[in-house]
Structures are given as structure tokens and as C-alpha cells.
Design a protein around this motif. Structure first.
Motif, PDB file in Angstrom:
ATOM      1  N   THR A 532       0.018   9.489  -2.446  1.00 33.68           N
ATOM      2  CA  THR A 532       0.542   8.150  -2.710  1.00 33.68           C
ATOM      3  C   THR A 532      -0.079   7.640  -4.005  1.00 33.68           C
ATOM      4  O   THR A 532      -1.293   7.736  -4.198  1.00 33.68           O
ATOM      5  CB  THR A 532       0.206   7.172  -1.576  1.00 33.68           C
ATOM      6  OG1 THR A 532       0.767   7.648  -0.359  1.00 33.68           O
ATOM      7  CG2 THR A 532       0.752   5.780  -1.876  1.00 33.68           C
ATOM      8  N   ILE A 533       0.747   7.106  -4.885  1.00 34.97           N
ATOM      9  CA  ILE A 533       0.266   6.483  -6.125  1.00 34.97           C
ATOM     10  C   ILE A 533       0.267   4.970  -5.926  1.00 34.97           C
ATOM     11  O   ILE A 533       1.272   4.397  -5.484  1.00 34.97           O
ATOM     12  CB  ILE A 533       1.165   6.837  -7.328  1.00 34.97           C
ATOM     13  CG1 ILE A 533       1.257   8.345  -7.520  1.00 34.97           C
ATOM     14  CG2 ILE A 533       0.641   6.163  -8.601  1.00 34.97           C
ATOM     15  CD1 ILE A 533       2.274   8.752  -8.584  1.00 34.97           C
ATOM     16  N   VAL A 534      -0.848   4.335  -6.281  1.00 39.65           N
ATOM     17  CA  VAL A 534      -0.944   2.876  -6.230  1.00 39.65           C
ATOM     18  C   VAL A 534      -1.111   2.359  -7.649  1.00 39.65           C
ATOM     19  O   VAL A 534      -2.013   2.785  -8.378  1.00 39.65           O
ATOM     20  CB  VAL A 534      -2.137   2.420  -5.361  1.00 39.65           C
ATOM     21  CG1 VAL A 534      -2.253   0.897  -5.388  1.00 39.65           C
ATOM     22  CG2 VAL A 534      -1.978   2.916  -3.938  1.00 39.65           C
ATOM     23  N   GLU A 535      -0.230   1.456  -8.044  1.00 36.34           N
ATOM     24  CA  GLU A 535      -0.255   0.931  -9.410  1.00 36.34           C
ATOM     25  C   GLU A 535      -0.015  -0.573  -9.380  1.00 36.34           C
ATOM     26  O   GLU A 535       0.893  -1.059  -8.698  1.00 36.34           O
ATOM     27  CB  GLU A 535       0.828   1.616 -10.264  1.00 36.34           C
ATOM     28  CG  GLU A 535       1.085   1.000 -11.615  1.00 36.34           C
ATOM     29  CD  GLU A 535      -0.152   0.919 -12.499  1.00 36.34           C
ATOM     30  OE1 GLU A 535      -0.385  -0.158 -13.084  1.00 36.34           O
ATOM     31  OE2 GLU A 535      -0.894   1.921 -12.589  1.00 36.34           O
ATOM     32  N   GLN A 539       5.813  -0.747 -12.610  1.00 36.98           N
ATOM     33  CA  GLN A 539       6.262   0.637 -12.633  1.00 36.98           C
ATOM     34  C   GLN A 539       5.128   1.541 -13.077  1.00 36.98           C
ATOM     35  O   GLN A 539       4.169   1.094 -13.708  1.00 36.98           O
ATOM     36  CB  GLN A 539       7.470   0.814 -13.558  1.00 36.98           C
ATOM     37  CG  GLN A 539       7.220   0.425 -14.999  1.00 36.98           C
ATOM     38  CD  GLN A 539       8.474   0.564 -15.861  1.00 36.98           C
ATOM     39  OE1 GLN A 539       9.567   0.690 -15.354  1.00 36.98           O
ATOM     40  NE2 GLN A 539       8.297   0.556 -17.168  1.00 36.98           N
ATOM     41  N   ILE A 540       5.236   2.818 -12.746  1.00 37.13           N
ATOM     42  CA  ILE A 540       4.225   3.786 -13.163  1.00 37.13           C
ATOM     43  C   ILE A 540       4.614   4.376 -14.515  1.00 37.13           C
ATOM     44  O   ILE A 540       5.786   4.337 -14.916  1.00 37.13           O
ATOM     45  CB  ILE A 540       4.036   4.911 -12.126  1.00 37.13           C
ATOM     46  CG1 ILE A 540       5.301   5.772 -12.000  1.00 37.13           C
ATOM     47  CG2 ILE A 540       3.618   4.348 -10.787  1.00 37.13           C
ATOM     48  CD1 ILE A 540       5.085   7.054 -11.211  1.00 37.13           C
ATOM     49  N   THR A 565       4.081   0.384  -6.275  1.00 31.94           N
ATOM     50  CA  THR A 565       3.821  -0.444  -7.451  1.00 31.94           C
ATOM     51  C   THR A 565       3.595  -1.887  -7.032  1.00 31.94           C
ATOM     52  O   THR A 565       3.882  -2.295  -5.905  1.00 31.94           O
ATOM     53  CB  THR A 565       4.992  -0.362  -8.443  1.00 31.94           C
ATOM     54  OG1 THR A 565       6.202  -0.741  -7.770  1.00 31.94           O
ATOM     55  CG2 THR A 565       5.140   1.055  -8.978  1.00 31.94           C
ATOM     56  N   GLY A 566       3.065  -2.682  -7.970  1.00 32.98           N
ATOM     57  CA  GLY A 566       2.793  -4.081  -7.673  1.00 32.98           C
ATOM     58  C   GLY A 566       1.670  -4.271  -6.676  1.00 32.98           C
ATOM     59  O   GLY A 566       1.578  -5.317  -6.028  1.00 32.98           O
ATOM     60  N   HIS A 567       0.809  -3.277  -6.545  1.00 27.89           N
ATOM     61  CA  HIS A 567      -0.315  -3.342  -5.603  1.00 27.89           C
ATOM     62  C   HIS A 567      -1.617  -3.043  -6.325  1.00 27.89           C
ATOM     63  O   HIS A 567      -1.680  -2.129  -7.163  1.00 27.89           O
ATOM     64  CB  HIS A 567      -0.124  -2.346  -4.453  1.00 27.89           C
ATOM     65  CG  HIS A 567       0.882  -2.783  -3.441  1.00 27.89           C
ATOM     66  ND1 HIS A 567       2.235  -2.840  -3.711  1.00 27.89           N
ATOM     67  CD2 HIS A 567       0.731  -3.197  -2.141  1.00 27.89           C
ATOM     68  CE1 HIS A 567       2.880  -3.263  -2.637  1.00 27.89           C
ATOM     69  NE2 HIS A 567       1.988  -3.486  -1.667  1.00 27.89           N
ATOM     70  N   ARG A 568      -2.646  -3.801  -5.980  1.00 29.45           N
ATOM     71  CA  ARG A 568      -3.962  -3.670  -6.603  1.00 29.45           C
ATOM     72  C   ARG A 568      -4.955  -3.134  -5.573  1.00 29.45           C
ATOM     73  O   ARG A 568      -5.034  -3.635  -4.452  1.00 29.45           O
ATOM     74  CB  ARG A 568      -4.410  -5.040  -7.131  1.00 29.45           C
ATOM     75  CG  ARG A 568      -5.747  -5.068  -7.827  1.00 29.45           C
ATOM     76  CD  ARG A 568      -5.980  -6.453  -8.431  1.00 29.45           C
ATOM     77  NE  ARG A 568      -5.819  -7.505  -7.428  1.00 29.45           N
ATOM     78  CZ  ARG A 568      -6.802  -7.917  -6.620  1.00 29.45           C
ATOM     79  NH1 ARG A 568      -8.012  -7.356  -6.694  1.00 29.45           N
ATOM     80  NH2 ARG A 568      -6.584  -8.893  -5.750  1.00 29.45           N
ATOM     81  N   CYS A 579      -5.336  -1.967  -0.354  1.00 25.08           N
ATOM     82  CA  CYS A 579      -4.640  -2.559  -1.503  1.00 25.08           C
ATOM     83  C   CYS A 579      -4.160  -3.959  -1.151  1.00 25.08           C
ATOM     84  O   CYS A 579      -3.984  -4.302   0.021  1.00 25.08           O
ATOM     85  CB  CYS A 579      -3.421  -1.712  -1.894  1.00 25.08           C
ATOM     86  SG  CYS A 579      -3.739   0.034  -2.062  1.00 25.08           S
ATOM     87  N   GLU A 580      -3.913  -4.729  -2.189  1.00 23.20           N
ATOM     88  CA  GLU A 580      -3.351  -6.067  -2.025  1.00 23.20           C
ATOM     89  C   GLU A 580      -2.017  -6.094  -2.765  1.00 23.20           C
ATOM     90  O   GLU A 580      -1.939  -5.782  -3.955  1.00 23.20           O
ATOM     91  CB  GLU A 580      -4.286  -7.114  -2.605  1.00 23.20           C
ATOM     92  CG  GLU A 580      -3.814  -8.551  -2.416  1.00 23.20           C
ATOM     93  CD  GLU A 580      -3.926  -9.012  -0.959  1.00 23.20           C
ATOM     94  OE1 GLU A 580      -3.128  -9.891  -0.555  1.00 23.20           O
ATOM     95  OE2 GLU A 580      -4.803  -8.490  -0.228  1.00 23.20           O
ATOM     96  N   GLY A 581      -0.955  -6.436  -2.038  1.00 25.49           N
ATOM     97  CA  GLY A 581       0.365  -6.500  -2.633  1.00 25.49           C
ATOM     98  C   GLY A 581       0.993  -7.855  -2.461  1.00 25.49           C
ATOM     99  O   GLY A 581       0.370  -8.794  -1.937  1.00 25.49           O
ATOM    100  N   PRO A 582       2.233  -8.002  -2.862  1.00 27.29           N
ATOM    101  CA  PRO A 582       2.898  -9.307  -2.759  1.00 27.29           C
ATOM    102  C   PRO A 582       3.053  -9.794  -1.327  1.00 27.29           C
ATOM    103  O   PRO A 582       3.180 -11.001  -1.089  1.00 27.29           O
ATOM    104  CB  PRO A 582       4.270  -9.049  -3.414  1.00 27.29           C
ATOM    105  CG  PRO A 582       4.439  -7.566  -3.395  1.00 27.29           C
ATOM    106  CD  PRO A 582       3.078  -6.983  -3.482  1.00 27.29           C
TER     107      PRO A 582
END
Length: 641
Positions: A532-535, A539-540, A565-568, A579-582
């Protein structure tokens, strides 16, 4: 005897005797003058490749009409008589350099353009959707307009013959106007320019007839088509075979084949994700049904090209971006020096990327590409002792250029291998061209007498610095990570450490979706890991050239890698990444957190050195960037000493 004997043997391109079976396919350069005349840069670019031994040069697409398309800017034209003399001079210079050259003529771009010349919708074979905005329909060319385009093509053909070209190549691939007539996806006409395969080919066969009428029955004539267009409703292999026979019977001497379209742009401009010989299957589709020779290009190496010729897959082999990277490719192979061929790394950044952006062609690994008229390495009038600190791409290129000019060069690398970040980053099979690039630099260091010192750290007050006449500092960058709890834990692995062999578990969360993180994710997924990619961004790989990014996303989807995407990333535990997302926090189960947050300049040595006219700081220790930026900076430093 060379192992590339078949590639280097003479062959006939129609009535034209080529010195070998190689050609340079049409590639845009955006080096033309604003009035459509070829520039000094464009001439020098062609001459350099003629001197390099390529069997036949084919120009970039030359416009034959300027009535139904928006001006593209910086492209060669043969729409007016004023264009003839400069092109005639260019052909003469190519001949003087020992080369042969064919003119690639294009009757237009059609639906690929955002608008027509009057600001309305673009013109095309039919009222098909435009590329930029499918909700906008093209204006169908009237029968009178089609005939007008063909009349203008005839006038341009006469001008091309007046220029002295050795042949003409018709631009019929990748969804441009000719292909819009050829393809059922875009051509729904009911007049003689539409209908079945033969009817849709009428526009192309009319151009063939015109060249035959103007140039004669024996004038060398070729055309390139996309065998696979790469989108639903696009050309099938059966249709491609039928079309190829129609074009052959109309009078073609050679058929060039490739694949793709702007709907499948990664196939049209194959990146390193696509592997070697991407169009060989397309040659295999049409070769059995044709009497005329088949020419193929697309991520070929000299060895693979030789094999394709020996197997009978193709009769001619093309080197496009490879001769941008090294115009002397064929000559070096012929002289038994293939290890000295500078490899194309298939990054698409400064060649296709520049042209699509409306800039002049460049090359990530060859800073002289399309600048041969102005970038000339002259011997130094005073030999200096040069110390280069750092064996990454910037340092290696600086050392090469300084030594090429005649300086005495010592290169110091604190690691045990050359290449800097390229060396570990090139571990996946799809990035092996980076390894070949490092191998090439190693060959160049030996050829030029550069003294390479590995496992050698250099301090600011060391004699290697104080005793040098000039110092190039290329110490690169260091990994960076935000202050995330657990980033220093046992489950966290830096992406470069992974490439160097650090263990990762079966379930991997890649923290950071830049190029290094995305490529590592693909490598891991190909090896069977759950990835899994977290960005944090939307977009990546956002700074990647679009052609490569499309291929990357397609490959990631094919291997089942997830993209978030959109996750820190907020925390890393032994068994998960938080992660923290919207929509709030997300917990991802993981055995390994692969840290690919980015890098920061390694400023320790540059900051410790006193600035001076003989100190050059280049590469990632100035600003982390792409390979091409580092190579160009190193070249500039070596040329300035």
C-alpha cells in the motif's frame, strides 16, 4: 567479427541502398524557427547523427498544411517556398557528413489539437470527440477540404523533392490526422474516404499516389502505422494486417510499425516500465503478410535489434531516443565498442517531456542533445588538477567532461561503489538502464584516465581539496522523514536501505508516493509483497512526466498495489502504519513501513568549503532533483573549469 553483423550489413530501403539496417525514426525536437524553417540547432542535431553512422535519418514530422490546424510552434514546415532553401542546406550538410535522410511529412494533427485555427473545434476525418475534451466534437472535414489538404500535400512533396531528400516517410501513426482517417474509431465517413479498411485507407493511399506521381515509381517511400492503438475500439491485429497489405499494394517500399495513441500514451512513448522491444510483437503481426520490408523500433538495444533481424521479425531496426542519448551509437557498435554507447535510461523527461511542454528537445544523459551547434567541448588551454567529491551522476559527469577537455581528474566517493543514489535505486529489473548508465561512466573514467578513489571520505581541509586547482562538490543528499512517532523503530526501513538489501516483511506500507516510493512499491508488488502506498498529496508521482506516470499507474494496478492519496502518516507501530485522512484516522496493517518521504541536500562539505571561483557545487547537495538535472549540472561544471 562483430556480433552485430546482420544489423551492420547494407540493405535496400526501396531503391535506396543503406549502409546498414538501422534508422532513426521521426521524433519531434521543437528546434525550428518561428517561421517553420529549420534552425541551426536542428541542422547540427541531424548532422551529429549522420556522422554517428545511422543508416537512414528520418526527420521529425514536417507540416504540409497550415490551414486546418493551430500552429504548434517550433516545428519544421514545407507549407511555403521560403522553407525550401534552409532544408535543402540541411540535407546537403547531412550528405556531407556521410548520411542519408528521409522527410517525414504530416498532413495535420486534427483531433489532437485543442482547437481549430479559428478558435472553433478542431477538424478531423469525422465529428469524433476531441482528445482534450471528449464532450467537444470535431468538425468533419468536407470533401473539398480533404482534397485541399491533399493538394497542399502535393505542393509540400514537390518542395521536399526540391530539397534533395533521399526518401519520403508518411506520418500515419499514434492518432494524428492520417490515423484518424485510417481508424474506425474516428472515421465514420460515407464518401470515398470512409467505409471499410480499404475505404478508410484512401486518404493515405492518395498521399502514396501523389508521392509516386511527383517523385517517380522508384522514389523511396515509407510510412509508419500503429498496429495496436491500445484503447477499446482501436485497431485490431486482423485490421492492421489488412491495412498493411492495402498500403503495400498502393506503392509503399517499407512499412514502419509501432503501437499506441494519445489514449494509450505510455505505449506510444514507452518508458522503462515497458521493458525491451515493445513493438516487436507488432512487427510479428504484419511481417508474415507483406512482401515489402518491415521496420521496427521501440526500446531496442543493439543486441536485441540484432536478434530481431536474425529471427526475421523485422528487416530494419530503429534507434530513436538511443541516438538522442548517443548519436554515435552505430559507429561505436561497428567499431566493436558497444560498451562505450551511452545508454538511454528511458526516462522520457527531457526528450518527449520537453517537446510536449513546447520546449526544445533535450536529454537527461546527453546535455549536448539538440545543442550540438553551441555546446562543444574544447580542449582546455591550461591543464588543471581537478578534485571531484562524490560519485553520483553529477560528480561522474563533471569528472568525465573535465577529463575529456584534458584536465587531470581525481574522483573521490565515500561509498564502495560509483553511482550515488542511482546504484541502489536501479535494483528493480525495470530500471536496469540506470545500472547501464553507471557502467558507462565507469568505462569513461577508465578511458579518460580519471583516478577513482572509492571508500574515501574527503574533509574540507584535506590535501585532496587544498592541493587542487578546482574542486567539484557533488555530495548528494540524505534521507529525510517528518517527526513521526516510530519512524526510528525496527519496522521502519529507509527506501535506499531496502534497495541495498534490508529485509522487508510480506505486508509493506510505503510512506511517501514520490518517484522513489512508487517505484519501490512496484518492485515489491512484482516480488509478491502486499503493498500500500500512502501519499499526502492528491496523487502519487506528481512530478513525473505524464507518459511514464500513466505506465506506472497501470503497472501498479496490474500487480494489485493499493494507493491511498490525501493521507498523512501520523505514527508507525511494529504491526501497523497509522494515517490521517479526510475521513479521519486509518490504520494499515504492516510488517514493514518503507520510508520514502524524500531527501534533503547534504550540505556538510559545501558549507565547510570557502566559496571561490574554483569551487563548483552541483547535484542534489544544491537541490535534490532528477537524474537529468544532476547530469546537466555536472556537465556545466566540467565545461567551466
Amino acid at each position: 567479427m562483430t556480433r552485430h553483423a546482420r544489423m551492420l550489413e547494407p540493405a535496400r530501403w526501396g531503391s535506396l541502398e543503406l549502409p546498414n539496417r538501422t534508422y532513426m525514426p521521426p521524433m519531434g525536437t521543437h528546434t525550428a524557427n518561428a517561421d517553420g524553417t529549420i534552425s541551426d540547432a536542428g541542422v547540427a542535431y541531424l548532422v551529429a547523427r549522420a556522422r554517428g553512422g545511422i543508416g537512414l535519418l528520418i526527420t521529425e514530422s514536417i507540416q504540409t498544411q497550415d490551414v486546418y490546424d493551430l500552429p504548434t510552434g517550433s516545428t519544421i514546415s514545407l507549407t511555403h517556398d521560403r522553407h525550401v532553401a534552409p532544408l535543402r542546406d540541411a540535407v546537403t550538410e547531412v550528405h556531407r557528413a556521410g548520411g542519408l535522410i528521409s522527410a517525414n511529412l504530416t498532413p495535420g494533427l486534427g483531433r489532437i489539437m485543442p482547437a481549430g485555427p479559428d478558435g472553433g473545434a478542431p477538424f478531423s476525418a469525422s465529428d469524433c470527440p476531441t482528445l482534450m475534451d471528449p464532450s467537444v466534437r470535431c468538425r468533419a472535414l468536407s470533401l473539398e477540404q480533404v482534397e485541399d489538404i491533399l493538394d497542399r500535400f502535393r505542393a509540400a512533396t514537390r518542395r521536399a523533392l526540391e530539397c534533395g531528400f533521399d526518401g519520403i516517410d508518411l506520418h500515419g501513426h499514434t492518432g494524428y490526422l492520417t490515423d484518424q482517417f485510417l481508424s474506425a474509431a474516428w472515421n465514420t465517413r460515407t464518401d470515398r474516404f470512409g467505409g471499410d479498411v480499404r475505404g478508410r485507407a484512401t486518404f493515405a493511399t492518395e498521399m502514396i499516389r501523389i508521392v509516386r506521381e511527383e517523385g517517380g515509381a522508384d522514389f523511396p517511400l515509407s510510412m509508419r502505422i500503429s498496429v495496436r492503438q491500445g484503447f477499446p475500439g482501436g485497431r485490431t491485429p486482423e485490421e492492421a494486417r489488412e491495412l498493411a497489405v492495402v498500403l503495400q499494394d498502393a506503392g509503399l517500399d517499407v512499412l514502419l510499425v509501432d503501437a499506441g495513441s494519445y489514449e494509450a500514451i505510455d505505449h506510444a512513448f514507452p518508458s522503462y516500465y515497458m521493458g525491451d522491444g515493445v513493438y516487436l510483437p507488432d512487427a510479428e503481426v504484419v511481417k508474415p503478410v507483406l512482401r515489402i520490408p518491415v521496420a521496427v523500433n521501440g526500446n531496442l538495444t543493439p543486441d536485441l535489434a540484432e536478434q530481431a533481424l536474425a529471427d526475421g521479425t523485422a528487416d530494419f531496426v530503429g534507434f530513436g531516443r538511443m541516438v538522442i542519448a548517443d548519436p554515435d551509437l552505430v559507429r561505436k557498435v561497428a567499431e566493436g565498442r558497444p560498451e562505450q554507447v551511452r545508454p538511454c535510461i528511458r526516462c522520457n523527461e527531457m526528450c518527449i517531456g520537453n517537446v510536449v511542454a513546447g520546449k526544445a528537445l533535450g536529454c537527461s544523459v546527453n546535455p549536448e542533445a539538440a545543442q550540438e551547434a553551441t555546446r562543444v567541448l574544447l580542449p582546455t588551454p591550461v591543464v588543471r588538477k581537478v578534485t571531484v567529491i562524490g560519485g553520483g551522476p553529477a560528480g561522474l559527469e563533471a569528472a568525465r567532461v573535465a577529463a575529456e577537455r584534458g584536465h587531470t581528474v581525481d574522483l573521490y566517493e565515500r561509498g564502495t561503489r560509483l553511482g550515488g543514489v542511482l546504484e541502489p535505486a536501479a535494483t528493480p529489473e525495470f530500471k536496469r538502464e540506470l545500472h547501464r548508465m553507471v557502467d558507462w561512466w565507469e568505462v569513461e573514467m577508465a578511458r579518460l584516465g580519471v583516478q577513482v578513489h572509492l571508500d574515501h571520505e574527503v574533509a574540507a581541509d584535506a590535501p585532496e581539496v587544498t592541493g587542487a586547482d578546482a574542486v567539484v562538490v557533488a555530495t548528494g543528499s540524505t534521507p529525510w522523514a517528518p517527526p513521526v512517532p516510530g519512524a526510528d523503530g525496527l519496522s521502519a526501513v529507509q527506501v535506499l536501505d531496502f534497495h541495498r538489501g534490508a529485509h522487508v516483511g510480506p505486508r509493506v506500507v510505503v510512506c511517501g508516493g514520490g518517484l522513489s516510493g512508487a517505484d519501490a512499491a512496484l518492485e515489491l508488488a512484482l516480488a509478491g509483497h502486499d503493498v500500500t502506498i500512502v501519499e499526502a498529496d492528491p496523487q502519487i508521482a506528481s512530478d513525473m512526466v505524464v507518459h511514464n506516470r500513466v505506465a506506472l499507474l497501470r503497472r501498479l494496478a496490474e500487480v494489485g498495489a493499493r494507493v491511498l492519496t490525501g493521507h498523512r502518516v501520523t505514527a508507525i507501530r511494529d504491526d501497523a502504519v497509522v494515517c490521517e485522512g479526510p475521513d479521519g484516522p486509518v490504520e494499515l496493517t504492516a510488517d514493514t513501513a518503507l520510508l520514502a518521504f524524500g531527501v534533503r541536500p547534504d550540505r556538510a562539505l559545501p558549507d565547510a568549503l570557502a566559496d571561490g571561483p574554483a569551487t563548483y557545487v552541483v547535484g542534489d547537495c544544491v537541490q535534490p532533483s532528477k537524474v537529468g538535472d544532476a547530469v546537466h549540472a555536472g556537465y556545466a561544471a566540467g565545461a567551466a573549469i
